[in-house]
Enzyme design. Sequence first.
Site, PDB file in Angstrom:
ATOM      1  N   LYS A 170      40.193  42.864  47.056  1.00  0.00           N
ATOM      2  CA  LYS A 170      39.133  43.711  46.511  1.00  0.00           C
ATOM      3  C   LYS A 170      37.921  43.572  47.435  1.00  0.00           C
ATOM      4  O   LYS A 170      37.692  42.466  47.934  1.00  0.00           O
ATOM      5  CB  LYS A 170      38.746  43.239  45.099  1.00  0.00           C
ATOM      6  CG  LYS A 170      39.906  43.249  44.105  1.00  0.00           C
ATOM      7  CD  LYS A 170      39.518  42.480  42.838  1.00  0.00           C
ATOM      8  CE  LYS A 170      40.718  42.289  41.925  1.00  0.00           C
ATOM      9  NZ  LYS A 170      40.451  41.445  40.748  1.00  0.00           N
ATOM     10  N   ASP A 188      41.381  42.389  35.187  1.00  0.00           N
ATOM     11  CA  ASP A 188      41.147  41.283  36.092  1.00  0.00           C
ATOM     12  C   ASP A 188      41.357  40.022  35.244  1.00  0.00           C
ATOM     13  O   ASP A 188      41.185  40.064  34.028  1.00  0.00           O
ATOM     14  CB  ASP A 188      39.701  41.390  36.590  1.00  0.00           C
ATOM     15  CG  ASP A 188      39.274  40.185  37.365  1.00  0.00           C
ATOM     16  OD1 ASP A 188      39.930  39.875  38.364  1.00  0.00           O
ATOM     17  OD2 ASP A 188      38.284  39.553  36.974  1.00  0.00           O
ATOM     18  N   LEU A 189      41.738  38.934  35.881  1.00  0.00           N
ATOM     19  CA  LEU A 189      42.004  37.723  35.083  1.00  0.00           C
ATOM     20  C   LEU A 189      40.782  36.801  35.030  1.00  0.00           C
ATOM     21  O   LEU A 189      40.190  36.572  33.967  1.00  0.00           O
ATOM     22  CB  LEU A 189      43.213  36.989  35.676  1.00  0.00           C
ATOM     23  CG  LEU A 189      43.629  35.703  34.976  1.00  0.00           C
ATOM     24  CD1 LEU A 189      44.079  35.956  33.544  1.00  0.00           C
ATOM     25  CD2 LEU A 189      44.776  35.029  35.750  1.00  0.00           C
ATOM     26  N   ASP A 190      40.381  36.299  36.215  1.00  0.00           N
ATOM     27  CA  ASP A 190      39.266  35.351  36.278  1.00  0.00           C
ATOM     28  C   ASP A 190      37.966  36.043  35.913  1.00  0.00           C
ATOM     29  O   ASP A 190      37.519  36.948  36.608  1.00  0.00           O
ATOM     30  CB  ASP A 190      39.129  34.799  37.709  1.00  0.00           C
ATOM     31  CG  ASP A 190      40.317  33.944  38.111  1.00  0.00           C
ATOM     32  OD1 ASP A 190      41.051  33.505  37.217  1.00  0.00           O
ATOM     33  OD2 ASP A 190      40.499  33.712  39.313  1.00  0.00           O
ATOM     34  N   ASN A 222      46.823  31.921  41.943  1.00  0.00           N
ATOM     35  CA  ASN A 222      47.111  30.978  40.855  1.00  0.00           C
ATOM     36  C   ASN A 222      47.218  31.681  39.504  1.00  0.00           C
ATOM     37  O   ASN A 222      47.232  31.008  38.464  1.00  0.00           O
ATOM     38  CB  ASN A 222      46.008  29.915  40.789  1.00  0.00           C
ATOM     39  CG  ASN A 222      45.980  29.041  42.043  1.00  0.00           C
ATOM     40  OD1 ASN A 222      46.945  28.354  42.334  1.00  0.00           O
ATOM     41  ND2 ASN A 222      44.893  29.093  42.796  1.00  0.00           N
ATOM     42  N   ARG A 256      40.500  33.908  48.619  1.00  0.00           N
ATOM     43  CA  ARG A 256      40.165  32.505  48.884  1.00  0.00           C
ATOM     44  C   ARG A 256      39.527  32.341  50.270  1.00  0.00           C
ATOM     45  O   ARG A 256      38.500  31.678  50.419  1.00  0.00           O
ATOM     46  CB  ARG A 256      41.438  31.663  48.781  1.00  0.00           C
ATOM     47  CG  ARG A 256      41.180  30.189  48.651  1.00  0.00           C
ATOM     48  CD  ARG A 256      42.494  29.428  48.571  1.00  0.00           C
ATOM     49  NE  ARG A 256      43.330  29.878  47.468  1.00  0.00           N
ATOM     50  CZ  ARG A 256      44.617  29.561  47.326  1.00  0.00           C
ATOM     51  NH1 ARG A 256      45.205  28.796  48.216  1.00  0.00           N
ATOM     52  NH2 ARG A 256      45.313  30.021  46.300  1.00  0.00           N
ATOM     53  N   THR A 288      37.732  31.248  34.413  1.00  0.00           N
ATOM     54  CA  THR A 288      38.103  30.326  35.501  1.00  0.00           C
ATOM     55  C   THR A 288      37.048  30.336  36.594  1.00  0.00           C
ATOM     56  O   THR A 288      37.073  29.478  37.473  1.00  0.00           O
ATOM     57  CB  THR A 288      39.464  30.694  36.107  1.00  0.00           C
ATOM     58  OG1 THR A 288      39.548  32.093  36.117  1.00  0.00           O
ATOM     59  CG2 THR A 288      40.598  30.099  35.326  1.00  0.00           C
ATOM     60  N   SER A 324      44.869  40.792  39.588  1.00  0.00           N
ATOM     61  CA  SER A 324      44.041  39.649  39.997  1.00  0.00           C
ATOM     62  C   SER A 324      44.233  39.324  41.467  1.00  0.00           C
ATOM     63  O   SER A 324      45.333  39.430  41.995  1.00  0.00           O
ATOM     64  CB  SER A 324      44.428  38.429  39.149  1.00  0.00           C
ATOM     65  OG  SER A 324      43.844  37.259  39.678  1.00  0.00           O
ATOM     66  N   ALA A 325      43.133  38.902  42.094  1.00  0.00           N
ATOM     67  CA  ALA A 325      43.204  38.474  43.490  1.00  0.00           C
ATOM     68  C   ALA A 325      43.774  37.068  43.612  1.00  0.00           C
ATOM     69  O   ALA A 325      44.103  36.616  44.701  1.00  0.00           O
ATOM     70  CB  ALA A 325      41.807  38.510  44.099  1.00  0.00           C
ATOM     71  N   SER A 326      43.883  36.375  42.484  1.00  0.00           N
ATOM     72  CA  SER A 326      44.229  34.949  42.534  1.00  0.00           C
ATOM     73  C   SER A 326      45.711  34.697  42.775  1.00  0.00           C
ATOM     74  O   SER A 326      46.576  35.313  42.150  1.00  0.00           O
ATOM     75  CB  SER A 326      43.823  34.271  41.231  1.00  0.00           C
ATOM     76  OG  SER A 326      44.242  32.921  41.267  1.00  0.00           O
ATOM     77  N   LYS A 365      33.019  35.972  43.505  1.00  0.00           N
ATOM     78  CA  LYS A 365      33.843  36.473  42.399  1.00  0.00           C
ATOM     79  C   LYS A 365      34.699  37.650  42.847  1.00  0.00           C
ATOM     80  O   LYS A 365      34.182  38.618  43.398  1.00  0.00           O
ATOM     81  CB  LYS A 365      32.970  36.884  41.219  1.00  0.00           C
ATOM     82  CG  LYS A 365      32.394  35.691  40.482  1.00  0.00           C
ATOM     83  CD  LYS A 365      31.703  36.131  39.200  1.00  0.00           C
ATOM     84  CE  LYS A 365      31.119  34.942  38.479  1.00  0.00           C
ATOM     85  NZ  LYS A 365      30.305  35.369  37.343  1.00  0.00           N
ATOM     86  N   GLY A 366      35.996  37.548  42.567  1.00  0.00           N
ATOM     87  CA  GLY A 366      36.901  38.659  42.842  1.00  0.00           C
ATOM     88  C   GLY A 366      37.371  38.749  44.279  1.00  0.00           C
ATOM     89  O   GLY A 366      38.296  39.498  44.573  1.00  0.00           O
ATOM     90  N   GLU A 387      36.762  44.611  34.782  1.00  0.00           N
ATOM     91  CA  GLU A 387      36.375  43.724  35.889  1.00  0.00           C
ATOM     92  C   GLU A 387      35.042  43.028  35.650  1.00  0.00           C
ATOM     93  O   GLU A 387      34.135  43.614  35.074  1.00  0.00           O
ATOM     94  CB  GLU A 387      36.219  44.557  37.165  1.00  0.00           C
ATOM     95  CG  GLU A 387      37.350  44.449  38.144  1.00  0.00           C
ATOM     96  CD  GLU A 387      37.464  43.098  38.830  1.00  0.00           C
ATOM     97  OE1 GLU A 387      36.543  42.279  38.727  1.00  0.00           O
ATOM     98  OE2 GLU A 387      38.491  42.863  39.477  1.00  0.00           O
ATOM     99  N   ASP A 388      34.928  41.792  36.151  1.00  0.00           N
ATOM    100  CA  ASP A 388      33.643  41.084  36.051  1.00  0.00           C
ATOM    101  C   ASP A 388      32.941  41.012  37.411  1.00  0.00           C
ATOM    102  O   ASP A 388      31.824  40.510  37.489  1.00  0.00           O
ATOM    103  CB  ASP A 388      33.848  39.647  35.552  1.00  0.00           C
ATOM    104  CG  ASP A 388      34.524  38.774  36.586  1.00  0.00           C
ATOM    105  OD1 ASP A 388      35.514  39.228  37.188  1.00  0.00           O
ATOM    106  OD2 ASP A 388      34.059  37.640  36.813  1.00  0.00           O
TER     107      ASP A 388
HETATM  108  P1  B16 Z   1      42.847  31.812  44.327  1.00  0.00           P
HETATM  109  P2  B16 Z   1      40.334  37.607  39.939  1.00  0.00           P
HETATM  110  C1  B16 Z   1      39.849  35.920  41.950  1.00  0.00           C
HETATM  111  O1  B16 Z   1      40.492  36.210  40.759  1.00  0.00           O
HETATM  112  C2  B16 Z   1      38.583  35.114  41.706  1.00  0.00           C
HETATM  113  O2  B16 Z   1      37.625  35.871  41.001  1.00  0.00           O
HETATM  114  C3  B16 Z   1      37.986  34.705  43.029  1.00  0.00           C
HETATM  115  O3  B16 Z   1      36.821  33.936  42.819  1.00  0.00           O
HETATM  116  C4  B16 Z   1      39.037  33.908  43.808  1.00  0.00           C
HETATM  117  O4  B16 Z   1      38.533  33.538  45.088  1.00  0.00           O
HETATM  118  C5  B16 Z   1      40.293  34.748  43.979  1.00  0.00           C
HETATM  119  O5  B16 Z   1      40.769  35.129  42.706  1.00  0.00           O
HETATM  120  C6  B16 Z   1      41.390  33.994  44.687  1.00  0.00           C
HETATM  121  O6  B16 Z   1      41.835  32.962  43.864  1.00  0.00           O
HETATM  122  O7  B16 Z   1      42.093  30.922  45.254  1.00  0.00           O
HETATM  123  O8  B16 Z   1      43.234  31.168  43.020  1.00  0.00           O
HETATM  124  O9  B16 Z   1      44.008  32.502  44.989  1.00  0.00           O
HETATM  125  O10 B16 Z   1      38.903  37.649  39.482  1.00  0.00           O
HETATM  126  O11 B16 Z   1      40.702  38.707  40.911  1.00  0.00           O
HETATM  127  O12 B16 Z   1      41.320  37.439  38.803  1.00  0.00           O
HETATM  128 MG    MG Z   2      37.198  38.319  38.197  1.00  0.00          MG
END
Ligand code: B16
Ligand code: MG
Length: 215
Positions: free
Chosen positions: A145, A9-11, A118, A49, A17, A114-116, A45-46, A169-170
């Site tokens: 997730k 996982d990234l964030d 970004n 958006r 982040t 990662s779910a992000s 977390k995880g 994972e966190d």
């Molecule tokens: P974004 P991960 C997740 O990243 C974050 O933990 C979570 O808080 C966030 O809402 C999600 O990404 C979406 O991120 O708004 O940048 O698309 O922990 O899966 O790396």
């Molecule tokens: Mg995370």
Amino acid sequence: MDLRGCIFDLDGVIVDTAKYHFMAWRRLAKELGFEFTVEDNEALKGVSRMTSLEILLRTGGVTVREKEKAVLAARKNGWYVEFISGMTPDEILPGSIRLLKSLRKAGILTAIGSASRNAGTILDRIELREMFDVIVDGNKIHKAKPDPEVFLRGAEEMNLPPSSCIVFEDAQAGIEAAIAGGMKSVGVGSPELLGHADLVIPDLKKITLKELRNL
Ligand code: B16
Ligand code: MG
């Protein structure tokens, strides 16, 4: 286990982040007229958006029209992107580079799951893209997730069966996703929150390949 791939996982695992997400969500909550605490933030977390926004609105007891949700999510993301655009490699969490190097030296593949949406920007800012064989982020997946899609896609892109992969994972939702995908999981953070993982460690500083292979 026959360890052949690690999915990170990234964030919250490779970089912190989570604090930037929190700052942006708290700012939005303030604008909407309520306080959003660091404890409230744990549930975000995880998760994606939009789901994060829905949880935030529920926390504040605020109802908005469907159309306005997209506007609010975009506003939060604008602030978040502003925060992460100033990130540097100094923000890579301790132990990450050491672990990634030792995995790669041992011929174990590495992936981001990662779910992000970004994730690409973050990896560029911290200059860590080349340490990963595969990158799966929120732009590639449809189900957030705790659905295992992000990790299953990671295993698939590494050409590995889920049973030979470990997920780091966190977030609670992330550990659930790893379990649902048939993978071993390492929780990075507090045992109270991540007790359902196969192993919980406070950070990536001390973990060894031997411990991972013993899972
Ligand atoms: P974004 P991960 C997740 O990243 C974050 O933990 C979570 O808080 C966030 O809402 C999600 O990404 C979406 O991120 O708004 O940048 O698309 O922990 O899966 O790396
Ligand atoms: Mg995370």
